[in-house]
Motif scaffolding. Structure first.
Motif, PDB file in Angstrom:
ATOM      1  N   LEU A  27       0.816  -1.213   0.000  1.00  0.00           N
ATOM      2  CA  LEU A  27       0.000   0.000   0.000  1.00  0.00           C
ATOM      3  C   LEU A  27       0.850   1.263   0.000  1.00  0.00           C
ATOM      4  N   ALA A  28       2.114   1.142   0.419  1.00  0.00           N
ATOM      5  CA  ALA A  28       2.993   2.304   0.552  1.00  0.00           C
ATOM      6  C   ALA A  28       3.680   2.624  -0.766  1.00  0.00           C
ATOM      7  N   ASP A  29       3.820   3.907  -1.037  1.00  0.00           N
ATOM      8  CA  ASP A  29       4.516   4.344  -2.238  1.00  0.00           C
ATOM      9  C   ASP A  29       6.017   4.207  -2.020  1.00  0.00           C
ATOM     10  N   ASP A  30       6.792   4.267  -3.085  1.00  0.00           N
ATOM     11  CA  ASP A  30       8.240   4.234  -2.947  1.00  0.00           C
ATOM     12  C   ASP A  30       8.852   5.282  -3.868  1.00  0.00           C
ATOM     13  N   GLY A  31      10.126   5.513  -3.724  1.00  0.00           N
ATOM     14  CA  GLY A  31      10.812   6.496  -4.545  1.00  0.00           C
ATOM     15  C   GLY A  31      11.035   7.792  -3.793  1.00  0.00           C
ATOM     16  N   PRO A  32      11.759   8.718  -4.386  1.00  0.00           N
ATOM     17  CA  PRO A  32      12.152   9.945  -3.699  1.00  0.00           C
ATOM     18  C   PRO A  32      10.989  10.861  -3.322  1.00  0.00           C
ATOM     19  N   ASP A  33       9.867  10.763  -4.010  1.00  0.00           N
ATOM     20  CA  ASP A  33       8.726  11.616  -3.686  1.00  0.00           C
ATOM     21  C   ASP A  33       7.857  11.047  -2.567  1.00  0.00           C
ATOM     22  N   SER A  34       8.208   9.894  -2.055  1.00  0.00           N
ATOM     23  CA  SER A  34       7.363   9.241  -1.057  1.00  0.00           C
ATOM     24  C   SER A  34       7.883   9.402   0.366  1.00  0.00           C
ATOM     25  N   VAL A  35       8.871  10.231   0.579  1.00  0.00           N
ATOM     26  CA  VAL A  35       9.418  10.417   1.930  1.00  0.00           C
ATOM     27  C   VAL A  35       8.826  11.653   2.585  1.00  0.00           C
ATOM     28  N   ASP A  36       8.808  11.635   3.913  1.00  0.00           N
ATOM     29  CA  ASP A  36       8.384  12.795   4.680  1.00  0.00           C
ATOM     30  C   ASP A  36       9.399  13.915   4.451  1.00  0.00           C
ATOM     31  N   PRO A  37       8.966  15.105   4.049  1.00  0.00           N
ATOM     32  CA  PRO A  37       9.920  16.158   3.707  1.00  0.00           C
ATOM     33  C   PRO A  37      10.724  16.678   4.905  1.00  0.00           C
ATOM     34  N   ILE A  38      10.207  16.564   6.104  1.00  0.00           N
ATOM     35  CA  ILE A  38      10.917  17.083   7.278  1.00  0.00           C
ATOM     36  C   ILE A  38      11.943  16.088   7.797  1.00  0.00           C
ATOM     37  N   SER A  39      11.520  14.838   7.972  1.00  0.00           N
ATOM     38  CA  SER A  39      12.423  13.847   8.567  1.00  0.00           C
ATOM     39  C   SER A  39      13.231  13.066   7.538  1.00  0.00           C
ATOM     40  N   GLY A  40      12.746  13.014   6.302  1.00  0.00           N
ATOM     41  CA  GLY A  40      13.406  12.206   5.287  1.00  0.00           C
ATOM     42  C   GLY A  40      13.112  10.722   5.415  1.00  0.00           C
ATOM     43  N   MET A  41      12.201  10.354   6.313  1.00  0.00           N
ATOM     44  CA  MET A  41      11.847   8.945   6.526  1.00  0.00           C
ATOM     45  C   MET A  41      10.766   8.513   5.535  1.00  0.00           C
ATOM     46  N   ALA A  42      10.755   7.227   5.236  1.00  0.00           N
ATOM     47  CA  ALA A  42       9.731   6.669   4.353  1.00  0.00           C
ATOM     48  C   ALA A  42       8.361   6.843   4.997  1.00  0.00           C
ATOM     49  N   ARG A  43       7.365   7.161   4.201  1.00  0.00           N
ATOM     50  CA  ARG A  43       6.003   7.338   4.689  1.00  0.00           C
ATOM     51  C   ARG A  43       5.324   5.973   4.684  1.00  0.00           C
ATOM     52  N   LEU A  44       5.210   5.378   5.863  1.00  0.00           N
ATOM     53  CA  LEU A  44       4.633   4.039   5.985  1.00  0.00           C
ATOM     54  C   LEU A  44       3.315   4.034   6.749  1.00  0.00           C
ATOM     55  N   ASN A  45       2.858   5.200   7.166  1.00  0.00           N
ATOM     56  CA  ASN A  45       1.547   5.282   7.808  1.00  0.00           C
ATOM     57  C   ASN A  45       0.868   6.565   7.354  1.00  0.00           C
ATOM     58  N   GLY A  46      -0.359   6.750   7.724  1.00  0.00           N
ATOM     59  CA  GLY A  46      -1.100   7.896   7.238  1.00  0.00           C
ATOM     60  C   GLY A  46      -1.380   7.810   5.748  1.00  0.00           C
ATOM     61  N   ILE A  47      -1.528   6.599   5.240  1.00  0.00           N
ATOM     62  CA  ILE A  47      -1.777   6.359   3.818  1.00  0.00           C
ATOM     63  C   ILE A  47      -3.284   6.358   3.584  1.00  0.00           C
ATOM     64  N   LEU A  48      -3.739   7.143   2.628  1.00  0.00           N
ATOM     65  CA  LEU A  48      -5.161   7.158   2.294  1.00  0.00           C
ATOM     66  C   LEU A  48      -5.527   5.869   1.572  1.00  0.00           C
ATOM     67  N   VAL A  49      -6.592   5.217   2.064  1.00  0.00           N
ATOM     68  CA  VAL A  49      -7.050   3.959   1.469  1.00  0.00           C
ATOM     69  C   VAL A  49      -8.551   3.943   1.307  1.00  0.00           C
ATOM     70  N   ASP A  50      -9.017   3.091   0.417  1.00  0.00           N
ATOM     71  CA  ASP A  50     -10.430   2.759   0.283  1.00  0.00           C
ATOM     72  C   ASP A  50     -10.593   1.324   0.768  1.00  0.00           C
ATOM     73  N   VAL A  51     -11.702   1.041   1.435  1.00  0.00           N
ATOM     74  CA  VAL A  51     -11.991  -0.309   1.905  1.00  0.00           C
ATOM     75  C   VAL A  51     -13.321  -0.738   1.306  1.00  0.00           C
ATOM     76  N   ARG A  52     -13.293  -1.872   0.615  1.00  0.00           N
ATOM     77  CA  ARG A  52     -14.497  -2.404  -0.043  1.00  0.00           C
ATOM     78  C   ARG A  52     -14.540  -3.918   0.166  1.00  0.00           C
ATOM     79  N   PRO A  53     -15.729  -4.494   0.051  1.00  0.00           N
ATOM     80  CA  PRO A  53     -15.785  -5.966   0.094  1.00  0.00           C
ATOM     81  C   PRO A  53     -14.859  -6.553  -0.964  1.00  0.00           C
ATOM     82  N   ALA A  54     -14.151  -7.594  -0.618  1.00  0.00           N
ATOM     83  CA  ALA A  54     -13.205  -8.236  -1.558  1.00  0.00           C
ATOM     84  C   ALA A  54     -13.976  -8.892  -2.692  1.00  0.00           C
ATOM     85  N   PRO A  55     -13.408  -8.822  -3.894  1.00  0.00           N
ATOM     86  CA  PRO A  55     -14.057  -9.524  -5.007  1.00  0.00           C
ATOM     87  C   PRO A  55     -14.055 -11.023  -4.756  1.00  0.00           C
ATOM     88  N   ARG A  56     -15.080 -11.664  -5.213  1.00  0.00           N
ATOM     89  CA  ARG A  56     -15.184 -13.120  -4.989  1.00  0.00           C
ATOM     90  C   ARG A  56     -14.613 -13.885  -6.127  1.00  0.00           C
TER      91      ARG A  56
END
Length: 86
Positions: free
Chosen positions: A57-86
């Protein structure tokens, strides 16, 4: 509880069982990190643990880091939740 759902971000999606609780804020999703290598390639031992890989679910690459800390953004990710396809 127990219903399979598909959690989707801009990067990818995973399927996992849901547990409903009043201990979470409305609109928040918590997914345990550290398990779920079912789709991992090259990790023959880890794949035997099964489960959903939350890293998909997490993005990668240079645009995916927190601009202040420089750490990878691994939480606070916007998601949609739907019933799983059968």
């Amino acid at each position: 509880d127990g219903t399979m759902v598909e959690v989707t971000s801009e990067r990818g999606s995973i399927v996992l069982p849901v547990r409903v609780t009043d201990e979470m804020m409305i609109g928040a999703v918590a997914i345990p990190h550290g398990f779920g290598h079912a789709a991992a390639t090259g990790l023959t031992v880890a794949r035997t643990t099964g489960g959903a890989n939350v890293n998909l679910l997490a993005d990668d690459g240079p645009d995916s880091v927190d601009p202040i800390s420089g750490m990878a953004r691994l939480n606070g990710i916007l998601v949609d939740v739907r019933p799983a396809p059968r």
